[in-house]
Design a protein around this motif. Structure first.
Motif, PDB file in Angstrom:
ATOM      1  N   UNK A  25       1.156  -6.949  22.098  1.00  0.00           N
ATOM      2  CA  UNK A  25       0.475  -6.572  23.245  1.00  0.00           C
ATOM      3  C   UNK A  25      -0.859  -7.388  23.523  1.00  0.00           C
ATOM      4  N   UNK A  26      -1.552  -8.155  22.652  1.00  0.00           N
ATOM      5  CA  UNK A  26      -2.475  -8.935  23.078  1.00  0.00           C
ATOM      6  C   UNK A  26      -2.309 -10.182  23.602  1.00  0.00           C
ATOM      7  N   UNK A  27      -2.757 -10.641  24.756  1.00  0.00           N
ATOM      8  CA  UNK A  27      -2.424 -11.849  25.724  1.00  0.00           C
ATOM      9  C   UNK A  27      -2.497 -12.938  24.557  1.00  0.00           C
ATOM     10  N   UNK A  28      -3.777 -13.191  24.227  1.00  0.00           N
ATOM     11  CA  UNK A  28      -4.116 -14.249  23.046  1.00  0.00           C
ATOM     12  C   UNK A  28      -3.083 -14.539  22.091  1.00  0.00           C
ATOM     13  N   UNK A  29      -2.706 -13.667  21.598  1.00  0.00           N
ATOM     14  CA  UNK A  29      -2.000 -13.641  20.416  1.00  0.00           C
ATOM     15  C   UNK A  29      -0.289 -14.026  20.728  1.00  0.00           C
ATOM     16  N   UNK A  30       0.001 -13.441  22.044  1.00  0.00           N
ATOM     17  CA  UNK A  30       1.152 -13.715  22.682  1.00  0.00           C
ATOM     18  C   UNK A  30       1.142 -15.201  23.025  1.00  0.00           C
ATOM     19  N   UNK A  31       0.106 -15.896  23.375  1.00  0.00           N
ATOM     20  CA  UNK A  31       0.019 -17.522  23.536  1.00  0.00           C
ATOM     21  C   UNK A  31       0.438 -18.152  22.268  1.00  0.00           C
ATOM     22  N   UNK A  76       0.842  -1.143  -0.193  1.00  0.00           N
ATOM     23  CA  UNK A  76      -0.080   0.083   0.014  1.00  0.00           C
ATOM     24  C   UNK A  76       0.812   1.218  -0.068  1.00  0.00           C
ATOM     25  N   UNK A  77       0.229   2.459  -0.437  1.00  0.00           N
ATOM     26  CA  UNK A  77       1.003   3.535  -0.279  1.00  0.00           C
ATOM     27  C   UNK A  77       1.476   3.883   1.250  1.00  0.00           C
ATOM     28  N   UNK A  78       2.636   4.427   1.239  1.00  0.00           N
ATOM     29  CA  UNK A  78       3.398   4.652   2.624  1.00  0.00           C
ATOM     30  C   UNK A  78       2.463   5.315   3.682  1.00  0.00           C
ATOM     31  N   UNK A  79       1.834   6.269   3.448  1.00  0.00           N
ATOM     32  CA  UNK A  79       0.986   7.070   4.293  1.00  0.00           C
ATOM     33  C   UNK A  79      -0.030   6.322   5.015  1.00  0.00           C
ATOM     34  N   UNK A  80      -0.426   5.029   4.164  1.00  0.00           N
ATOM     35  CA  UNK A  80      -1.383   4.143   4.649  1.00  0.00           C
ATOM     36  C   UNK A  80      -0.776   2.918   5.260  1.00  0.00           C
ATOM     37  N   UNK A  81       0.288   2.342   4.729  1.00  0.00           N
ATOM     38  CA  UNK A  81       0.984   1.287   5.041  1.00  0.00           C
ATOM     39  C   UNK A  81       1.738   1.138   6.414  1.00  0.00           C
ATOM     40  N   UNK A  82       2.278   2.498   6.641  1.00  0.00           N
ATOM     41  CA  UNK A  82       2.985   2.410   7.965  1.00  0.00           C
ATOM     42  C   UNK A  82       1.941   2.385   9.327  1.00  0.00           C
ATOM     43  N   UNK A  83       0.863   3.094   9.153  1.00  0.00           N
ATOM     44  CA  UNK A  83       0.264   3.283  10.158  1.00  0.00           C
ATOM     45  C   UNK A  83      -0.508   1.817  10.521  1.00  0.00           C
ATOM     46  N   UNK A  84      -0.923   1.211   9.303  1.00  0.00           N
ATOM     47  CA  UNK A  84      -1.522  -0.266   9.494  1.00  0.00           C
ATOM     48  C   UNK A  84      -0.584  -1.231  10.113  1.00  0.00           C
ATOM     49  N   UNK A  85       0.546  -1.223   9.355  1.00  0.00           N
ATOM     50  CA  UNK A  85       1.443  -2.248   9.688  1.00  0.00           C
ATOM     51  C   UNK A  85       2.141  -2.057  11.285  1.00  0.00           C
ATOM     52  N   UNK A  86       2.242  -0.810  11.606  1.00  0.00           N
ATOM     53  CA  UNK A  86       2.586  -0.606  12.837  1.00  0.00           C
ATOM     54  C   UNK A  86       1.542  -0.908  13.977  1.00  0.00           C
ATOM     55  N   UNK A  87       0.394  -0.752  13.716  1.00  0.00           N
ATOM     56  CA  UNK A  87      -0.785  -0.992  14.790  1.00  0.00           C
ATOM     57  C   UNK A  87      -0.917  -2.758  14.600  1.00  0.00           C
ATOM     58  N   UNK A  88      -0.715  -3.234  13.398  1.00  0.00           N
ATOM     59  CA  UNK A  88      -0.816  -4.734  13.372  1.00  0.00           C
ATOM     60  C   UNK A  88       0.268  -5.311  14.322  1.00  0.00           C
ATOM     61  N   UNK A  89       1.405  -4.842  14.169  1.00  0.00           N
ATOM     62  CA  UNK A  89       2.426  -5.171  15.126  1.00  0.00           C
ATOM     63  C   UNK A  89       2.456  -5.067  16.328  1.00  0.00           C
ATOM     64  N   UNK A  90       1.642  -4.102  16.706  1.00  0.00           N
ATOM     65  CA  UNK A  90       1.629  -3.636  18.080  1.00  0.00           C
ATOM     66  C   UNK A  90       0.462  -4.700  18.633  1.00  0.00           C
ATOM     67  N   UNK A  91      -0.408  -4.823  17.898  1.00  0.00           N
ATOM     68  CA  UNK A  91      -1.543  -5.857  18.310  1.00  0.00           C
ATOM     69  C   UNK A  91      -0.989  -7.176  18.570  1.00  0.00           C
ATOM     70  N   UNK A  92       0.071  -7.699  17.669  1.00  0.00           N
ATOM     71  CA  UNK A  92       0.655  -8.559  17.937  1.00  0.00           C
ATOM     72  C   UNK A  92       1.673  -9.052  19.345  1.00  0.00           C
TER      73      UNK A  92
END
Length: 220
Positions: free
Chosen positions: A52-58, A34-50
């Motif tokens: 910090x989410x306890x279930x995904x950590x398991x 995706x264009x950088x202005x969209x991709x950066x926010x989405x990619x970093x939010x996704x990475x943060x979810x991975x």
């Protein structure tokens, strides 16, 4: 239930779990297109979810355990097969009755293991453990994993390494997905023919998908 059967079952079960993970991982990597202005926010939010989410950590710990078990038991079986091949080839005509990929799954696995080690050293160890250069934050305060990925995908050596290693991955997945279901007891004749086509399609999508994304980002 003998030890060899248990080892093969573990390899099959962990392998199929890793196949599911690759679909999710490829979907996430597709954000980079995706264009950088969209991709950066989405990619970093996704990475943060991975992270910090306890279930995904398991699930992540299950993933790490699966990789270790898959590699260790596959290595044990490969060594045993190499030792016994000379004794069984005459009777079973091993080279005539099996494909090149099935004969060299251990060899292909070495390349994939090399890829995993290098990949985790550049991403997981840097982001999770803080090794190497400090990773900055984006405008939303998330760790800028996008910047780490983007910079690596602009390193010609890493891109070449990443892309070329998708070739043995494709071969490994094609054979592994088919044999994994059979090891777990799936022997329906028509189903196996369909599974062979699905395995080929899956292997092509995963290997080409992962291989082409770094090239597209590199030339953007």
């Amino acid at each position: 239930m003998n030890n060899m059967f248990v080892r093969k079952w573990i390899i099959a079960a962990t392998g199929l779990f890793l196949c599911i993970f690759l679909i999710v991982h490829l979907s996430a990597n597709s954000i980079l297109l995706l264009p950088e202005e969209t991709a950066r926010g989405l990619y970093n939010s996704y990475s943060t979810l991975l992270r910090e989410n306890p279930l995904i950590t398991i699930v992540a710990y299950l993933l790490y355990i699966s990789i270790i078990f898959h590699v260790v038991y596959a290595l044990i079986i490969s060594i045993k097969n190499r030792k016994s091949k000379g004794k069984t080839n005459v009777v079973n005509k091993y080279h005539e009755n099996s494909s090149w990929t099935s004969q060299n799954m251990g060899f292909l696995g070495i390349f994939i293991l090399l890829f995993i080690v290098v990949h985790m050293a550049n991403f997981w160890a840097r982001i999770k453990l803080g090794f190497g250069e400090e990773v900055g934050l984006d405008s939303a305060g998330h760790i800028d994993v996008y910047e780490v990925t983007y910079s690596l995908f602009h390193n010609v050596y890493y891109v070449a390494f990443y892309t070329l290693l998708m070739i043995p991955l494709g071969f490994h997945l094609h054979h592994g997905l088919k044999s994994g279901f059979k090891t777990l007891g799936f022997y329906h004749s028509k189903g196996l023919r369909i599974l062979a086509k699905v395995s080929l399609f899956y292997a092509l999508i995963i290997s080409i998908g992962f291989g082409i994304i770094p090239l597209i980002v590199f030339f953007k």
